[in-house]
Design a protein around this motif. Structure first.
Motif, PDB file in Angstrom:
ATOM      1  N   LEU A 102      16.764  27.390  14.808  1.00  0.00           N
ATOM      2  CA  LEU A 102      17.552  27.430  13.575  1.00  0.00           C
ATOM      3  C   LEU A 102      17.513  28.802  12.924  1.00  0.00           C
ATOM      4  N   ASP A 103      16.450  29.537  13.144  1.00  0.00           N
ATOM      5  CA  ASP A 103      16.355  30.826  12.467  1.00  0.00           C
ATOM      6  C   ASP A 103      17.442  31.798  12.911  1.00  0.00           C
ATOM      7  N   ASN A 110      25.303  32.321   8.390  1.00  0.00           N
ATOM      8  CA  ASN A 110      26.624  31.797   8.713  1.00  0.00           C
ATOM      9  C   ASN A 110      26.727  30.289   8.504  1.00  0.00           C
ATOM     10  N   LEU A 111      25.794  29.734   7.734  1.00  0.00           N
ATOM     11  CA  LEU A 111      25.826  28.315   7.411  1.00  0.00           C
ATOM     12  C   LEU A 111      26.161  28.147   5.936  1.00  0.00           C
ATOM     13  N   SER A 112      27.123  27.298   5.648  1.00  0.00           N
ATOM     14  CA  SER A 112      27.514  27.046   4.264  1.00  0.00           C
ATOM     15  C   SER A 112      26.456  26.212   3.563  1.00  0.00           C
ATOM     16  N   LEU A 120      19.028  19.786   5.809  1.00  0.00           N
ATOM     17  CA  LEU A 120      17.774  19.453   5.123  1.00  0.00           C
ATOM     18  C   LEU A 120      17.638  17.943   4.939  1.00  0.00           C
ATOM     19  N   ASN A 121      18.745  17.265   4.692  1.00  0.00           N
ATOM     20  CA  ASN A 121      18.697  15.804   4.575  1.00  0.00           C
ATOM     21  C   ASN A 121      18.237  15.171   5.885  1.00  0.00           C
ATOM     22  N   THR A 122      18.672  15.742   7.013  1.00  0.00           N
ATOM     23  CA  THR A 122      18.247  15.219   8.312  1.00  0.00           C
ATOM     24  C   THR A 122      16.751  15.436   8.530  1.00  0.00           C
ATOM     25  N   VAL A 123      16.256  16.646   8.226  1.00  0.00           N
ATOM     26  CA  VAL A 123      14.832  16.939   8.399  1.00  0.00           C
ATOM     27  C   VAL A 123      13.994  16.088   7.454  1.00  0.00           C
ATOM     28  N   GLU A 217      13.453  29.123   2.965  1.00  0.00           N
ATOM     29  CA  GLU A 217      13.816  29.991   4.093  1.00  0.00           C
ATOM     30  C   GLU A 217      15.271  29.785   4.548  1.00  0.00           C
ATOM     31  N   VAL A 218      15.732  28.562   4.555  1.00  0.00           N
ATOM     32  CA  VAL A 218      17.104  28.331   5.043  1.00  0.00           C
ATOM     33  C   VAL A 218      18.129  28.808   4.021  1.00  0.00           C
TER      34      VAL A 218
END
Length: 787
Positions: A102-103, A110-112, A120-123, A217-218
């Motif tokens: 993911l990093d 490039n992620l909205s 984050l909801n999935t993690v 971080e994300v």
């Protein structure tokens, strides 16, 4: 001996065979594993391979073995899917689904924000499962422990120290600090008292702290440092309060990940987004009611651009296809499938969509068939020609004869889309047979669309097929009672005018266009005039290239060294120029010497214009000047009717039309073209009569004709007593000829008339009445108007 020992040792060290092929190495930070892209040898499918070198990392071997064990036993959609694992004396291999760190995406930013919330909801859901359901602690939650699958979904990895709190000798207590950069990510209580302290605090406290650092971080696209802990930079404002509670210094007051997720899922919360709703609703699409399914699809269309394309192709698309094919999704779901399919490459399209499309064409559901035909333009470019010609078209032709008019009409319209993918044999054979049926359909709109379809696919037909089918089909549509069908035929003829030969244009198309010039509808008349001008211009252009005459040139022949005296210039343009020219041509072509009448011939030589003397005496009143004039003109017996060039034309036209497909009918269906020019039976039953050659014996002798008339008037009268009877007899005979039409009736008047005739026949020479049908002659009555 040493060589054999080394060979055996090498064979043993290799261990069991690994059914995967290594590819490129992938950069992976803060991990004890080395990541490679790989492929499966059996089917060539993509995968990822995590490798651990035992010889160089023996101190961390327990971490690697713990990761292998936990990844194989822990099953959850948010966990990396393990395909295979192999351990030998020198290495450990873990083959998983294709994954990307993911990093990579986080650093490129490039992620909205919506995609980050979705991830984050999935993690958070995966960590909730680990903490609450598995009663375990991950202990290594960070950016480098999260991966993205080929569907774009986030997958949790990094199970090096994942431990169950039910185990007394859990690896997290003894080797938790061995993980790379563990000091940066451990909570304050662990940094202060070690990993054993987690036994005295809530089980989720460690992972809640690590999840808060992952969120930072994300959203910021970089790894966290000690100074950035607690900052809310770039974190959505709606998440600030919950984010701070995740970082609470007191582990007992720290917000758990499951509660953080529940707060975000509330109405209006930071996880209440369309992407998250749709990702969860897609898995239960087959269980939704019709209303819920329609609501879901409307939301899906609204956020299509926000979803990762990989997620659509790998996750959403398979679920939608299942709903269409098995779950009763119907046309509305298939419309969403086509929108997603437009983003796929040809390879993905053929592997995921093409097999389903072929199966759907075999589905008898009319709603599915109409939907497939409507979206055929969107999918035709992705479908291979062999699939279309061999698998889709044979199923598609059932729509030409379906009982539902909408299916037949949509099938006809779809021909224009599919024509480029069909073979010549299919187009000129089976396709035209089905179009012949729809051209006679009971629905006028279907007949009209068939004509339009034929006009547009005309250039895809074979040359011979055009001549046989198109003219016959268009000319038949010109007689259609539906006004738009006639107009469509005229438009099609105008668009295909260059595909026909000049002979067909003049002999078949133009005669068929003429009735449309006086059609009852103005729309048809105007278009007929335009189409007629197109063909007439082409005919005139072609006629200008033809020679003046097809006959060989011939000079006039002199008779006995002199030109004939009777003649008319060939340039005569008067109303009777054609008749006189024909008469002159016959005179000019006469050849040979003049011969006198043989000595044994009876009677004197006379001009052809003088009537022959009658053997039976007739009163002068019985003949009129008009009759004598007609006899002078038509004195020679009429020639026997022979087959004319007109008859030959219709015979040739019939032979040509016989070659047209029976399904398309005949362009000459009207009675006008079928009516015989003359009774062939009458012509065949007439006896053959020798054609006498025209011999005037000289030029017309008008003076001799007057003399013959005078002699007929001055003949000596009959003896007294015979004149009246003879006149009565001749008058009665003339009455019989004029009042009967072939036979005498059986009434009383007929008997009296018969007695009178018998009485008269005793005193006069009987006259034989020729009952043979008079041979037709085109010039018998041409001068009646002059009598």
């Amino acid at each position: 001996m040493d060589f054999l020992k080394s060979a055996v040792a090498s064979a043993i060290s290799k261990g069991p065979p690994f059914p995967y092929t290594f590819g490129d190495r992938v950069t992976l930070d803060q991990s004890i594993w080395t990541l490679y892209n790989g492929t499966r040898k059996e089917d060539g499918s993509h995968c990822s391979i995590f490798t651990f070198d035992i010889t160089t990392g023996r101190s961390r071997l327990p971490l690697a073995r713990n990761a292998v064990r936990k990844m194989r036993t822990l099953r959850h959609p948010g966990v990396l899917k393990v395909l295979d694992t192999i351990e030998s004396d020198t290495y450990i291999y873990i083959a998983t689904e294709r994954a990307t760190p993911l990093d990579w995406s986080a650093r490129r930013k490039n992620l909205s924000t919506e995609k980050l919330k979705w991830g984050l909801n999935t993690v958070a859901g995966t960590l909730s499962f680990i903490n609450d359901e598995a009663f375990s602690v991950h202990g290594n939650v960070r950016l480098t422990s999260v991966y993205t699958s080929r569907s774009g979904e986030w997958r949790l990895g990094g199970f090096d120290i994942l431990s169950s709190m039910k185990e007394d000798d859990a690896i997290i207590f003894s080797m938790g600090s061995v993980t790379p950069d563990s000091g940066k990510y451990v909570p304050p209580e662990v940094a202060k008292s070690g990993w054993d302290t987690i036994k005295r605090h809530p089980l989720s406290a460690v992972d809640s702290y690590g999840f808060a650092l992952l969120a930072f971080e994300v959203f910021n696209g970089c790894l966290i440092n000690s100074d950035a802990v607690g900052q809310t930079k770039n974190i959505p404002p709606a998440m600030h309060q919950s984010y701070r509670r995740l970082l609470n210094q007191n582990p007992k007051a720290r917000l758990s990940v499951s509660h953080f997720r529940e707060q975000g899922r509330r109405n209006g919360g930071f996880f209440d987004t369309p992407l998250i709703k749709l990702s969860e609703g897609i898995e239960s699409l087959g269980l939704k009611s019709d209303g819920e399914r329609e609501e879901f699809l409307s939301e899906l269309d609204g956020v299509a651009n926000g979803f990762p394309e990989e997620y659509f192709s790998a996750k959403v698309l398979p679920e939608l296809l299942k709903s269409v094919e098995f779950g009763g999704g119907g046309p509305k779901v298939f419309a969403s499938v086509m929108k997603i399919g437009a983003r796929l490459s040809d390879e993905e399209y053929n592997s995921k969509l093409t097999p389903v499309i072929v199966r759907l064409f075999a589905n008898p559901d009319r709603a599915i068939r109409v939907c497939l035909l409507d979206h055929l333009p969107d999918m035709i470019e992705h479908l291979p020609q062999k699939i279309v010609n061999d698998k889709i078209f044979p199923q598609m032709v059932t729509g030409f004869s379906d009982v539902a008019p909408v299916v037949r009409e949509q099938t006809v319209k779809a021909v224009l889309t599919i024509i480029s993918k069909l073979s010549d044999r299919t187009v000129n054979g089976e396709l035209l047979k089905h179009l012949a049926k729809t051209s006679n359909d009971e629905q006028p709109g279907i007949r009209t669309n068939t004509t339009i379809c034929l006009g547009k696919i005309a250039r895809s037909l074979g040359v011979n097929t055009r001549q046989k089918v198109l003219i016959a089909a268009f000319c038949r549509s010109l007689r259609d009672p539906f006004v738009h069908a006639r107009n469509a035929a005229l438009l099609a003829l105008a668009a295909t005018s260059d595909l026909f030969t000049e002979d067909d244009c003049a002999n078949r198309v133009l005669p068929a266009l003429c009735p449309s010039l006086i059609d009852k509808e103005k729309l048809v008349r105007e278009q007929a005039s335009k189409t007629f001008d197109i063909y007439l211009l082409r005919i005139r252009k072609h006629a200008s290239t033809l020679p003046d005459s097809a006959l060989p040139p011939s000079a006039p022949t002199a008779v006995n060294g002199a030109m004939p005296r009777i003649g008319t210039p060939q340039t005569d343009t008067g109303w009777a120029g054609w008749a006189i020219s024909s008469f002159t041509n016959k005179m000019a072509t006469a050849s040979g010497d003049m011969q006198a009448k043989p000595p044994d011939a009876k009677g004197e030589a006379r001009a052809s214009s003088v009537p022959a003397p009658s053997n039976t005496a007739k009163p002068a009143a019985a003949s009129t000047v008009s009759q004598l004039h007609r006899q002078a003109v038509t004195g020679a017996p009429a020639p026997v009717l022979t087959r004319t060039t007109t008859d030959q034309f219709f015979s040739d036209a019939q032979d040509e039309d016989d070659e047209i497909d029976l399904a398309w009918g005949d362009t000459g269906d009207d009675s006008f073209f079928n009516a015989p020019l003359q009774s062939e039976a009458a012509i065949e039953t007439q006896p053959l009569v020798a054609v006498s050659e025209f011999n005037d014996g000289g030029e017309p002798d008008f003076e001799g004709w007057l003399k013959a008339q005078a002699e007929a008037k001055t003949k000596p009268p009959l003896p007294k007593g015979l004149s009246k009877s003879s006149g009565l007899t001749n008058g009665r005979q003339n009455a019989i000829r004029s009042t009967t039409t072939g036979h005498v009736g059986s009434g009383l008047g007929a008997k009296k008339l018969a007695k009178t005739t018998n009485a008269a026949s005793k005193t006069t020479v009987p006259k034989v009445i020729d009952t043979k049908p008079k041979e037709p002659s085109g010039d018998d009555d041409w001068g009646d108007a002059w009598d």
